[in-house]
Design a protein around this motif. Structure first.
Motif, mmCIF file in Angstrom:
data_model
loop_
_atom_site.group_PDB
_atom_site.id
_atom_site.type_symbol
_atom_site.label_atom_id
_atom_site.label_comp_id
_atom_site.label_asym_id
_atom_site.label_seq_id
_atom_site.Cartn_x
_atom_site.Cartn_y
_atom_site.Cartn_z
ATOM 1 N N TYR A 67 0.836 -1.202 0.000
ATOM 2 C CA TYR A 67 0.000 0.000 0.000
ATOM 3 C C TYR A 67 0.870 1.252 0.000
ATOM 4 O O TYR A 67 0.598 2.218 -0.730
ATOM 5 C CB TYR A 67 -0.920 0.001 1.218
ATOM 6 N N LEU A 68 1.925 1.216 0.805
ATOM 7 C CA LEU A 68 2.829 2.370 0.864
ATOM 8 C C LEU A 68 3.515 2.573 -0.487
ATOM 9 O O LEU A 68 3.705 3.717 -0.929
ATOM 10 C CB LEU A 68 3.868 2.167 1.962
ATOM 11 N N LEU A 69 3.860 1.479 -1.158
ATOM 12 C CA LEU A 69 4.485 1.594 -2.473
ATOM 13 C C LEU A 69 3.532 2.251 -3.466
ATOM 14 O O LEU A 69 3.936 3.122 -4.243
ATOM 15 C CB LEU A 69 4.895 0.208 -2.977
ATOM 16 N N LYS A 70 2.262 1.853 -3.446
ATOM 17 C CA LYS A 70 1.281 2.477 -4.349
ATOM 18 C C LYS A 70 1.152 3.972 -4.065
ATOM 19 O O LYS A 70 1.061 4.794 -4.980
ATOM 20 C CB LYS A 70 -0.082 1.793 -4.197
ATOM 21 N N THR A 71 1.141 4.334 -2.792
ATOM 22 C CA THR A 71 1.047 5.744 -2.415
ATOM 23 C C THR A 71 2.267 6.508 -2.899
ATOM 24 O O THR A 71 2.157 7.641 -3.395
ATOM 25 C CB THR A 71 0.912 5.882 -0.892
ATOM 26 N N LEU A 72 3.432 5.884 -2.762
ATOM 27 C CA LEU A 72 4.676 6.527 -3.189
ATOM 28 C C LEU A 72 4.717 6.690 -4.706
ATOM 29 O O LEU A 72 5.160 7.730 -5.217
ATOM 30 C CB LEU A 72 5.870 5.696 -2.714
ATOM 31 N N VAL A 73 4.244 5.691 -5.437
ATOM 32 C CA VAL A 73 4.208 5.779 -6.902
ATOM 33 C C VAL A 73 3.313 6.938 -7.340
ATOM 34 O O VAL A 73 3.669 7.724 -8.230
ATOM 35 C CB VAL A 73 3.712 4.445 -7.515
ATOM 36 N N ALA A 74 2.155 7.082 -6.700
ATOM 37 C CA ALA A 74 1.252 8.196 -7.029
ATOM 38 C C ALA A 74 1.903 9.533 -6.696
ATOM 39 O O ALA A 74 1.766 10.519 -7.441
ATOM 40 C CB ALA A 74 -0.059 8.036 -6.268
ATOM 41 N N VAL A 216 0.220 6.622 -13.460
ATOM 42 C CA VAL A 216 -0.154 5.260 -13.820
ATOM 43 C C VAL A 216 -0.842 4.541 -12.666
ATOM 44 O O VAL A 216 -0.713 4.921 -11.501
ATOM 45 C CB VAL A 216 1.082 4.427 -14.240
ATOM 46 N N THR A 217 -1.572 3.499 -13.017
ATOM 47 C CA THR A 217 -2.079 2.541 -12.043
ATOM 48 C C THR A 217 -1.462 1.192 -12.403
ATOM 49 O O THR A 217 -1.097 0.956 -13.560
ATOM 50 C CB THR A 217 -3.607 2.424 -12.092
ATOM 51 N N TYR A 218 -1.333 0.304 -11.415
ATOM 52 C CA TYR A 218 -0.706 -0.982 -11.714
ATOM 53 C C TYR A 218 -1.240 -2.051 -10.775
ATOM 54 O O TYR A 218 -1.806 -1.764 -9.716
ATOM 55 C CB TYR A 218 0.819 -0.892 -11.568
ATOM 56 N N ILE A 228 0.273 -2.438 -16.210
ATOM 57 C CA ILE A 228 0.305 -0.988 -15.999
ATOM 58 C C ILE A 228 -0.655 -0.311 -16.970
ATOM 59 O O ILE A 228 -0.731 -0.676 -18.144
ATOM 60 C CB ILE A 228 1.734 -0.435 -16.206
ATOM 61 N N ALA A 229 -1.382 0.691 -16.470
ATOM 62 C CA ALA A 229 -2.302 1.463 -17.306
ATOM 63 C C ALA A 229 -2.173 2.941 -16.954
ATOM 64 O O ALA A 229 -1.637 3.307 -15.904
ATOM 65 C CB ALA A 229 -3.745 0.996 -17.099
ATOM 66 N N THR A 230 -2.635 3.805 -17.850
ATOM 67 C CA THR A 230 -2.680 5.231 -17.554
ATOM 68 C C THR A 230 -3.755 5.495 -16.509
ATOM 69 O O THR A 230 -4.594 4.632 -16.232
ATOM 70 C CB THR A 230 -3.000 6.055 -18.812
#
Length: 583
Positions: A67-74, A216-218, A228-230
């Motif tokens: 979850y933290l990785l997704k937040t960091l990617v955003a 992106v979302t992944y 991976i998508a836009t």
């Protein structure tokens, strides 16, 4: 428990400790490696079939908070967006200069307008002064050059943004292909039961790099495949890479705008294509989204407000200049509007006075034309051609030309408050379509004595020999000066609302508007940078390597290894004793 079982348990203990020591040592060795996350060996008890448990290593895994990785990617995407806008808008603000409250002068547009206003004040009191005319023309040249230069800087930034879009698209494609390659290795490795955590670290690092360039979302499936998508849901990577494509414009000017046709060229920007679809208007985010925003919205908005200043300045000063004439009058006047003889007359009321004057301002001939009796431009041309000392024509390039037949005489227009002259640009002071090409009229730039400061006499029934121009008459010079203290109507343009203010007031609003946009972008970047750095620190704290902890773990594992080794030694001695007893 048999010696065989005990030996198996001790061997498993040794192997488990060895793997743990190897993993911890790798953690220490890669503590400063970018993107590396702490690895742990997962142990599980294993039955020996004798009601006594052994131990085994089932897998080596990363300690990553998904979850933290997704937040960091955003957050990386937002950082790329704010960083790019901050960089470009800061350079844009520098091109505009700044608003200063001191009296030290400056080279920004507002300071130049103030300097021109002061010079025109001097001209208004001494309209016959050639030095005052020269100073006025020079200030006008400087102001026009500043407007063109600022406009050029804006368009240069747009061109840079457009080129950067192309290079960013290339970078996105390169990163997608890198992730695709890592996908293949991870999926195959997992299927074979291999340790793929280092490959996953590399993929996560590439993912964050990708997110900096585009939002992106992944998701990662059970096989280890990352899709991976836009942000708008268009696939960039699944079982294969879906590359973006973009061709930058050949050249960029104020008239170059985005075209949804998907093609680019000198007349417009093409689209960013994905699977045959134009995604330029999608929520691209990241550096790519910021570049599109800058090129198509932010920078054009500043150009629009700059154009509004330039066109209002041109329209106002030209309207005044066309009310008057230079002293002595020039031998010929050429309009700036493109026309044809059959055009309907732009001005259908009032009286146009055409006067041919000598060098002292006395009339050689005067003709008053009732414009309400004229239908086309050719009618006016014919009326002027009926004069003995003047002629009119439409040039090959479609410009109205009115001339005195003798080189020793001049031509002056009046009688209708300059309406006719202004409509056809017969005595324009400034030319151009906006800030990008505003210039002082060539004839005036070359000869400042042609600056109109006087007005043609409005006395009725003027005849040859009457004084129609006088050296000290400075009504036009006074009107030019007053124009800089008067308020003018400015339309809504860019980020500025419609308003009524002075030229200097609007210039200040343009400069302040650019500063506000730049300051807002800077604040947004600082805030996002702080937030992203905080997330990075949290991620590093949770998933990074603590050398002290790993060193302590190695020490503990070493003790466990030594204990297991001691058990093995004892078992070996027992085996030897048992063998000796058999013998």
């Amino acid at each position: 428990m048999s010696l065989r079982v005990a030996s198996s348990i001790a061997t498993s203990a040794l192997r488990t400790s060895e793997v743990g020591i190897a993993v911890a040592s790798s953690n220490v060795a890669n503590a400063d490696t970018d993107g590396y996350t702490r690895k742990t060996a997962s142990n599980v008890t294993r039955s020996t079939g004798t009601n006594i448990s052994s131990v085994d290593v089932t897998a080596v895994s990363s300690t990553v908070d998904r979850y933290l990785l997704k937040t960091l990617v955003a957050a990386q995407s937002d950082l790329g967006y704010t960083d790019t806008r901050n960089s470009y808008l800061d350079r844009m603000q520098s091109a505009f200069g700044s608003v200063s409250d001191d009296d030290s002068g400056g080279t920004d547009i507002g300071s130049m307008i103030d300097a021109l206003a002061d010079t025109l004040g001097t001209l208004a009191t001494s309209p016959e002064s050639e030095s005052a005319k020269a100073a006025t023309v020079q200030d006008l040249l400087d102001l026009a050059e500043s407007l063109r230069s600022t406009s050029s800087s804006i368009q240069s930034l747009r061109a840079q943004a457009d080129d950067k879009i192309a290079s960013t698209v290339d970078s996105i494609n390169e990163t997608l292909n890198s992730i695709d390659s890592l996908n293949d290795r991870i999926v195959k490795g997992k299927a074979l039961g291999q340790n793929v955590t280092d490959l996953e670290d590399q993929r996560n690092t590439a993912l964050k790099s990708l997110a900096t360039n585009i939002d992106v979302t992944y998701q990662v499936d059970d096989s280890g495949l990352m899709r991976i998508a836009t942000a708008s849901g268009k696939s960039l990577l699944d079982s294969k890479v879906h590359e973006l494509s973009y061709t930058p414009a050949a050249s960029v000017s104020a008239s170059t705008v985005y075209s949804a046709s998907g093609t680019s060229g000198s007349s417009g920007f093409g689209g960013i294509m994905l699977n045959g679809t134009d995604v330029t208007g999608s929520s691209l985010g990241g550096t790519l989204g910021a570049l599109v925003q800058l090129r198509d919205t932010d920078l054009p908005a500043q150009q629009a407000s700059l154009d509004e200043l330039a066109t209002t300045l041109m329209d106002s000063l030209n309207a005044i200049q066309n009310q008057g004439t230079a002293y002595p009058a020039p031998q010929s006047l050429t309009g700036t509007e493109t026309v044809s003889a059959s055009d309907a007359l732009k001005v259908t009321s009032g009286t146009l006075r055409v006067a041919v004057t000598d060098s002292s301002g006395k009339a050689a001939e005067v003709l008053d034309i009732d414009l309400s009796t004229m239908s086309t431009l050719q009618d006016v041309v014919d009326a002027i051609n009926s004069m003995s000392n003047a002629s009119a024509s439409i040039s090959a390039d479609g410009k109205l030309v009115i001339s005195a037949n003798s080189a020793s005489n001049g031509i002056a227009l009046g009688g209708d408050d300059g309406t006719f002259s202004d409509a056809y640009g017969m005595n324009d002071l400034l030319t151009g379509t906006g800030a990008s090409d505003i210039k002082v009229a060539t004839r005036i730039a070359s000869d400042s004595s042609l600056l109109a400061t006087s007005a043609l006499s409005s006395t009725s029934r003027l005849t040859a020999g009457d004084a129609v121009l006088t050296s000290g008459e400075g009504s036009v010079a006074q009107a030019l000066s007053a124009a800089f203290s008067d308020s003018h109507d400015f339309d809504a343009a860019g980020g500025l609302s419609a308003r009524k203010t002075t030229f200097a007031g609007y210039a200040g609003a343009v400069i302040q508007g650019a500063a506000t946009v730049a300051d807002t972008a800077s604040a947004a970047y600082d805030s996002q940078n702080t937030y992203t750095s905080s997330l990075e620190s949290t991620f590093s704290s949770q998933s990074g390597v603590n050398v002290d902890e790993e060193t302590a773990a190695i020490s503990a594992l070493q003790s466990a290894y030594e204990a297991a080794a001691a058990v093995m030694k004892t078992l070996q001695e027992m085996f030897s004793t048992a063998l000796d007893m058999v013998q």
